[in-house]
Design a protein around this motif. Structure first.
Motif, mmCIF file in Angstrom:
data_model
loop_
_atom_site.group_PDB
_atom_site.id
_atom_site.type_symbol
_atom_site.label_atom_id
_atom_site.label_comp_id
_atom_site.label_asym_id
_atom_site.label_seq_id
_atom_site.Cartn_x
_atom_site.Cartn_y
_atom_site.Cartn_z
ATOM 1 N N HIS A 245 0.851 -1.181 0.000
ATOM 2 C CA HIS A 245 0.000 0.000 0.000
ATOM 3 C C HIS A 245 0.890 1.236 0.000
ATOM 4 O O HIS A 245 1.915 1.272 0.679
ATOM 5 C CB HIS A 245 -0.870 0.053 1.255
ATOM 6 C CG HIS A 245 -2.020 -0.883 1.216
ATOM 7 N ND1 HIS A 245 -2.686 -1.265 2.346
ATOM 8 C CD2 HIS A 245 -2.655 -1.510 0.203
ATOM 9 C CE1 HIS A 245 -3.673 -2.083 2.042
ATOM 10 N NE2 HIS A 245 -3.659 -2.260 0.746
ATOM 11 N N ARG A 246 0.492 2.255 -0.742
ATOM 12 C CA ARG A 246 1.192 3.541 -0.737
ATOM 13 C C ARG A 246 0.146 4.641 -0.623
ATOM 14 O O ARG A 246 -0.966 4.508 -1.144
ATOM 15 C CB ARG A 246 1.985 3.757 -2.031
ATOM 16 C CG ARG A 246 3.150 2.834 -2.195
ATOM 17 C CD ARG A 246 4.297 3.268 -1.275
ATOM 18 N NE ARG A 246 5.443 2.424 -1.479
ATOM 19 C CZ ARG A 246 5.786 1.416 -0.684
ATOM 20 N NH1 ARG A 246 5.041 1.118 0.338
ATOM 21 N NH2 ARG A 246 6.854 0.699 -0.924
ATOM 22 N N GLU A 247 0.512 5.722 0.032
ATOM 23 C CA GLU A 247 -0.337 6.901 0.108
ATOM 24 C C GLU A 247 0.455 8.083 -0.419
ATOM 25 O O GLU A 247 1.610 8.271 -0.062
ATOM 26 C CB GLU A 247 -0.777 7.161 1.548
ATOM 27 C CG GLU A 247 -1.730 6.118 2.082
ATOM 28 C CD GLU A 247 -2.189 6.408 3.495
ATOM 29 O OE1 GLU A 247 -1.713 7.394 4.095
ATOM 30 O OE2 GLU A 247 -3.012 5.652 3.995
ATOM 31 N N LYS A 248 -0.176 8.877 -1.253
ATOM 32 C CA LYS A 248 0.448 10.074 -1.809
ATOM 33 C C LYS A 248 -0.506 11.248 -1.621
ATOM 34 O O LYS A 248 -1.669 11.054 -1.255
ATOM 35 C CB LYS A 248 0.759 9.882 -3.295
ATOM 36 C CG LYS A 248 1.842 8.875 -3.565
ATOM 37 C CD LYS A 248 2.191 8.856 -5.025
ATOM 38 C CE LYS A 248 3.396 7.969 -5.261
ATOM 39 N NZ LYS A 248 3.816 8.018 -6.651
ATOM 40 N N ARG A 249 -0.014 12.451 -1.917
ATOM 41 C CA ARG A 249 -0.801 13.683 -1.822
ATOM 42 C C ARG A 249 -1.398 13.871 -0.434
ATOM 43 O O ARG A 249 -2.584 14.145 -0.273
ATOM 44 C CB ARG A 249 -1.904 13.717 -2.874
ATOM 45 C CG ARG A 249 -1.389 13.676 -4.286
ATOM 46 C CD ARG A 249 -2.524 13.737 -5.262
ATOM 47 N NE ARG A 249 -2.030 13.464 -6.607
ATOM 48 C CZ ARG A 249 -2.799 13.075 -7.598
ATOM 49 N NH1 ARG A 249 -4.090 12.917 -7.408
ATOM 50 N NH2 ARG A 249 -2.285 12.851 -8.784
ATOM 51 N N GLY A 250 -0.579 13.672 0.568
ATOM 52 C CA GLY A 250 -1.037 13.891 1.939
ATOM 53 C C GLY A 250 -1.991 12.826 2.441
ATOM 54 O O GLY A 250 -2.728 13.040 3.398
#
Length: 145
Positions: A79-84
């Motif tokens: 899993h990755r999270e981007k843009r805050g």
């Protein structure tokens, strides 16, 4: 050097000074610990299984791609999270071969649109929109990887 508790019990000590070739290389009194391994020669070889007829036997599906494992033996889906934290992604790494075929199979299995699955051409990762790691792992395991 291994601690005394981790040293093998069946070890025997050999002296290098008794070997004339090694005594010239290693002058002085040295002791090296060697391990004697006993193999069981009486084990029987299993009989080959009877081959079913060609109508009963299913040929394994040959896939144009391969998904390797990471150093810990796990399937490399993350899993990755981007843009805050507003953009959630699932990344499938270590894919080799025809990535377009993998993308199409993954898209069909997860019932995703063409915009939700993409291929990063530099890193050769499959990127899926949303946190869908469990669905990707299920797909990879059902494909036999």
């Amino acid at each position: 050097m291994l601690s005394r508790s981790l040293r093998p019990v069946t070890a025997r000590v050999s002296n290098l000074a008794t070997n004339p070739i090694r005594s010239a290389v290693f002058p002085g009194h040295f002791s090296i610990r060697t391990i004697a391994i006993a193999t069981d020669v009486t084990t029987s070889i299993p009989e080959p299984a009877t081959t079913p007829s060609t109508s009963e036997a299913k040929a394994p599906r040959v896939l144009p791609y391969f998904i390797g494992r990471n150093n810990f033996g796990a399937i490399p889906a993350y899993h990755r999270e981007k843009r805050g934290g507003n953009l959630k992604l699932t990344i499938l790494k270590r894919a080799e071969g025809d990535l377009m075929a993998l993308k199409q199979d993954l898209k069909a299995a997860l019932q995703l649109s063409d915009d939700e699955v993409s291929i990063n051409s530099k890193t050769r990762h499959i990127v899926v929109d949303g946190h869908k790691r469990l669905q990707v792992l299920n797909f990879v395991k059902t494909m036999g990887f």
